[in-house]
Design a protein around this motif. Structure first.
Motif, PDB file in Angstrom:
ATOM      1  N   THR A   1      -1.492  -8.688  11.728  1.00  0.00           N
ATOM      2  CA  THR A   1      -2.008  -7.335  11.966  1.00  0.00           C
ATOM      3  C   THR A   1      -1.637  -6.836  13.366  1.00  0.00           C
ATOM      4  O   THR A   1      -1.238  -7.612  14.227  1.00  0.00           O
ATOM      5  CB  THR A   1      -3.552  -7.311  11.882  1.00  0.00           C
ATOM      6  N   ILE A   2      -1.803  -5.536  13.518  1.00  0.00           N
ATOM      7  CA  ILE A   2      -1.757  -4.953  14.856  1.00  0.00           C
ATOM      8  C   ILE A   2      -3.173  -4.467  15.137  1.00  0.00           C
ATOM      9  O   ILE A   2      -3.776  -3.771  14.316  1.00  0.00           O
ATOM     10  CB  ILE A   2      -0.747  -3.788  14.921  1.00  0.00           C
ATOM     11  N   ASP A   3      -3.691  -4.878  16.274  1.00  0.00           N
ATOM     12  CA  ASP A   3      -5.092  -4.585  16.577  1.00  0.00           C
ATOM     13  C   ASP A   3      -5.205  -3.580  17.716  1.00  0.00           C
ATOM     14  O   ASP A   3      -4.682  -3.802  18.810  1.00  0.00           O
ATOM     15  CB  ASP A   3      -5.829  -5.876  16.931  1.00  0.00           C
ATOM     16  N   LEU A   4      -5.892  -2.499  17.407  1.00  0.00           N
ATOM     17  CA  LEU A   4      -6.123  -1.442  18.397  1.00  0.00           C
ATOM     18  C   LEU A   4      -7.599  -1.466  18.773  1.00  0.00           C
ATOM     19  O   LEU A   4      -8.469  -1.397  17.903  1.00  0.00           O
ATOM     20  CB  LEU A   4      -5.766  -0.072  17.786  1.00  0.00           C
TER      21      LEU A   4
ATOM     22  N   SER B   1      -8.037  -3.017  12.893  1.00  0.00           N
ATOM     23  CA  SER B   1      -7.076  -4.067  12.579  1.00  0.00           C
ATOM     24  C   SER B   1      -6.192  -3.547  11.442  1.00  0.00           C
ATOM     25  O   SER B   1      -6.683  -3.265  10.346  1.00  0.00           O
ATOM     26  CB  SER B   1      -7.846  -5.320  12.147  1.00  0.00           C
ATOM     27  N   LEU B   2      -4.907  -3.400  11.723  1.00  0.00           N
ATOM     28  CA  LEU B   2      -4.016  -2.745  10.751  1.00  0.00           C
ATOM     29  C   LEU B   2      -2.910  -3.704  10.316  1.00  0.00           C
ATOM     30  O   LEU B   2      -2.209  -4.266  11.173  1.00  0.00           O
ATOM     31  CB  LEU B   2      -3.385  -1.499  11.402  1.00  0.00           C
ATOM     32  N   PRO B   3      -2.775  -3.914   9.015  1.00  0.00           N
ATOM     33  CA  PRO B   3      -1.771  -4.883   8.553  1.00  0.00           C
ATOM     34  C   PRO B   3      -0.348  -4.406   8.813  1.00  0.00           C
ATOM     35  O   PRO B   3      -0.045  -3.223   8.663  1.00  0.00           O
ATOM     36  CB  PRO B   3      -2.049  -4.984   7.052  1.00  0.00           C
ATOM     37  N   MET B   4       0.512  -5.343   9.178  1.00  0.00           N
ATOM     38  CA  MET B   4       1.901  -4.974   9.490  1.00  0.00           C
ATOM     39  C   MET B   4       2.726  -4.752   8.231  1.00  0.00           C
ATOM     40  O   MET B   4       3.772  -4.135   8.274  1.00  0.00           O
ATOM     41  CB  MET B   4       2.533  -6.036  10.375  1.00  0.00           C
ATOM     42  N   GLU B   5       2.249  -5.313   7.107  1.00  0.00           N
ATOM     43  CA  GLU B   5       2.932  -5.051   5.846  1.00  0.00           C
ATOM     44  C   GLU B   5       2.368  -3.758   5.264  1.00  0.00           C
ATOM     45  O   GLU B   5       1.157  -3.540   5.340  1.00  0.00           O
ATOM     46  CB  GLU B   5       2.671  -6.192   4.848  1.00  0.00           C
ATOM     47  N   PRO B   6       3.226  -2.911   4.667  1.00  0.00           N
ATOM     48  CA  PRO B   6       2.706  -1.675   4.070  1.00  0.00           C
ATOM     49  C   PRO B   6       1.644  -1.974   3.028  1.00  0.00           C
ATOM     50  O   PRO B   6       1.743  -2.985   2.326  1.00  0.00           O
ATOM     51  CB  PRO B   6       3.936  -1.037   3.417  1.00  0.00           C
ATOM     52  N   PHE B   7       0.652  -1.120   2.980  1.00  0.00           N
ATOM     53  CA  PHE B   7      -0.438  -1.300   2.022  1.00  0.00           C
ATOM     54  C   PHE B   7       0.073  -1.203   0.592  1.00  0.00           C
ATOM     55  O   PHE B   7       0.748  -0.260   0.221  1.00  0.00           O
ATOM     56  CB  PHE B   7      -1.499  -0.221   2.250  1.00  0.00           C
ATOM     57  N   ARG B   8      -0.244  -2.239  -0.207  1.00  0.00           N
ATOM     58  CA  ARG B   8       0.101  -2.197  -1.631  1.00  0.00           C
ATOM     59  C   ARG B   8      -1.147  -2.567  -2.415  1.00  0.00           C
ATOM     60  O   ARG B   8      -1.750  -3.604  -2.157  1.00  0.00           O
ATOM     61  CB  ARG B   8       1.210  -3.207  -1.954  1.00  0.00           C
ATOM     62  N   PRO B   9      -1.523  -1.743  -3.362  1.00  0.00           N
ATOM     63  CA  PRO B   9      -2.702  -2.078  -4.146  1.00  0.00           C
ATOM     64  C   PRO B   9      -2.454  -3.339  -4.970  1.00  0.00           C
ATOM     65  O   PRO B   9      -1.309  -3.651  -5.285  1.00  0.00           O
ATOM     66  CB  PRO B   9      -2.896  -0.860  -5.053  1.00  0.00           C
ATOM     67  N   ALA B  10      -3.520  -4.061  -5.261  1.00  0.00           N
ATOM     68  CA  ALA B  10      -3.383  -5.278  -6.060  1.00  0.00           C
ATOM     69  C   ALA B  10      -2.784  -4.926  -7.415  1.00  0.00           C
ATOM     70  O   ALA B  10      -3.118  -3.903  -8.015  1.00  0.00           O
ATOM     71  CB  ALA B  10      -4.755  -5.903  -6.251  1.00  0.00           C
ATOM     72  N   VAL B  11      -1.865  -5.735  -7.883  1.00  0.00           N
ATOM     73  CA  VAL B  11      -1.237  -5.450  -9.165  1.00  0.00           C
ATOM     74  C   VAL B  11      -1.591  -6.531 -10.175  1.00  0.00           C
ATOM     75  O   VAL B  11      -1.837  -7.680  -9.816  1.00  0.00           O
ATOM     76  CB  VAL B  11       0.310  -5.359  -9.050  1.00  0.00           C
ATOM     77  N   ARG B  12      -1.636  -6.134 -11.407  1.00  0.00           N
ATOM     78  CA  ARG B  12      -1.866  -7.114 -12.484  1.00  0.00           C
ATOM     79  C   ARG B  12      -0.523  -7.327 -13.159  1.00  0.00           C
ATOM     80  O   ARG B  12      -0.025  -6.453 -13.856  1.00  0.00           O
ATOM     81  CB  ARG B  12      -2.879  -6.561 -13.483  1.00  0.00           C
TER      82      ARG B  12
END
Lengths: 294, 137
Positions: free
Chosen positions: A162-165, A219-230
């Motif tokens: 993450t990147i933390d601000l 706290s922001l994830p460095m990977e782009p947000f992807r919703p959980a997939v089935r």
């Protein structure tokens, strides 16, 4: 003490957004149009002066017009910088933070910002630049409005994933529970910060107590947000809207589809979700949704 | 060469320079790709580079041009006179920094004249470029 329902909270969020939009529109349409009209008038005068062989006067007036145009350029730049600083695209978030903090301290000379940057520009993903900027802008806006502080510590550091601000002030602090129950402007603004972090797939924690300052940690994830997939299925989400008495439409919120069995999902069950978001006091007759692929 | 995505600005720039320097050829580029095509096709001495370009920024483009064509002089043009832009321009190897809203034609003209004179006489990069383009008045 006034307890605010979810629908009231959404209304206040919308009102705040509308006020901001209105402010920008006013600057664009009213102030700038007035200034351009003045220039138009002055140029008309210059044309008449030149036609009447008053060349010297015409040249002097043209210099005045040039100064007016320079002033308008500065104002348009100011609006643009506020909305989306070009430094974000041209140089990145670190230079943007440097510019923003310098401008902030020029405007608010009683507040010192100490920056603690422990990340390289190339470690910040493009999609997080604007998120970080907007969160910093909102956090410092709250500092000015509510903290009565003279010192802000700003941290931007790289975590494992993450990147933390962190924005920390030594101001008067506040009673978090009380503010939340009252649905105050501060509480609304902090909700907005949390929401922005969540949209980016991260989180935002706020810690404050009267007399002990306030700390905002995102706290922001460095990977782009992807919703959980089935499996390989596409996920869907539902954008909910509310239409008020004057037929004006407002966004209520967005919900990802969570049920395991899509056959159990009906229009009615989806609308019930929307009603839950809107709260019990909202006008649930005039809500509708749009189904979107994520 | 002017590297600028805004057509009216390019036209004004060219329209002001050409009458004063009729023997000079001004190549126009709207982005990085066109800039490199121009550099490959013409013996370009001086580039006026906008920072806010579509795709790759003028800063990154300057870094790449300087890596390949180290003798080309690059004057950075921007609407924003910020310390961060000035420092970034210097880091990328730009030779000078000009803000569009305070830009004066006699300044640009003096710079080009100085450049042309030095090139015609001794074939060297003029040392006056930086002096002629110091910040806003």
């Amino acid at each position: 003490m006034k307890i605010e329902t979810k629908s009231q909270k959404f209304s206040r969020l919308l009102k705040r957004e509308e006020e901001e939009t209105k402010r920008i529109a006013k600057e664009l349409h009213h102030d700038l149009t007035q200034s351009l009209s003045a220039i138009n008038f002055d140029l008309g005068e210059v044309v008449q002066q030149v036609k009447g062989d008053q060349i010297r006067t015409g040249i002097e007036n043209l210099e005045g017009v040039r100064l007016q145009i320079q002033e308008i350029i500065k104002r348009v730049q100011g609006i643009g910088m506020h909305l989306w600083p070009p430094t974000l695209d041209d140089m990145g978030i670190l230079d943007t933070i440097s510019w923003f903090c310098r401008e902030f301290q020029e405007t608010h000379s009683g507040i010192q910002i100490k920056t603690h940057i422990d990340i390289q520009e190339n470690e910040v993903p493009d999609f997080l630049r604007y998120v970080i900027y907007k969160m910093l802008q909102a956090a410092l806006d709250d500092v000015v409005r509510y903290s009565k502080t003279d010192l802000v510590d700003l941290f931007l550091v790289k975590g494992n994933t993450t990147i933390d601000l962190t924005v920390q002030d030594n101001g008067q602090g506040f009673d978090m529970e009380k503010e939340a129950l009252m649905g105050s402007g501060l509480s609304l603004s902090l909700d907005s910060l949390r929401r922005r972090a969540e949209i980016a797939g991260g989180s935002c924690a706020i810690d404050s107590a009267i007399g002990k300052g306030t700390t905002i940690r995102a706290s922001l994830p460095m990977e782009p947000f992807r919703p959980a997939v089935r499996g390989e299925e596409n996920m869907v989400a539902y954008e909910f809207y509310w239409r008020d008495e004057s037929e004006k439409e407002h966004v209520i919120g967005i919900l990802r589809e969570r049920r395991k069995n899509p056959e159990r999902i009906s229009d009615e069950s989806i609308i019930n979700w929307g009603r839950k978001i809107l709260g019990t006091n909202g006008d649930t007759k005039n809500i509708y949704f749009i189904k979107v692929d994520v | 060469m002017t590297v600028e995505d805004n057509l009216p600005f390019r036209e004004v720039f060219k329209g002001n320079l050409l009458p004063e320097f009729p023997s000079m050829e001004i190549i126009e580029a709207a982005n990085g790709e066109e800039a490199f095509k121009g550099l490959a096709s013409y013996p370009i001495d001086l580039v006026f580079m906008d920072i806010g370009l579509p795709g790759e920024s003028g800063l990154e483009l300057t870094r790449k041009i300087k890596a390949k064509y180290k003798d080309v002089t690059i004057a950075m043009l921007t609407s924003y006179d910020l310390a961060e832009y000035r420092q970034a321009a210097a880091r990328c190897g730009a030779d000078c920094f000009i803000t569009k809203d305070s830009m004066k034609w006699d300044q640009i003209s003096a710079m080009v004249k100085c450049f042309q004179r030095a090139k015609d006489s001794i074939g060297l990069k003029p040392s006056c470029v930086r002096l002629a383009s110091e910040g806003p008045p």
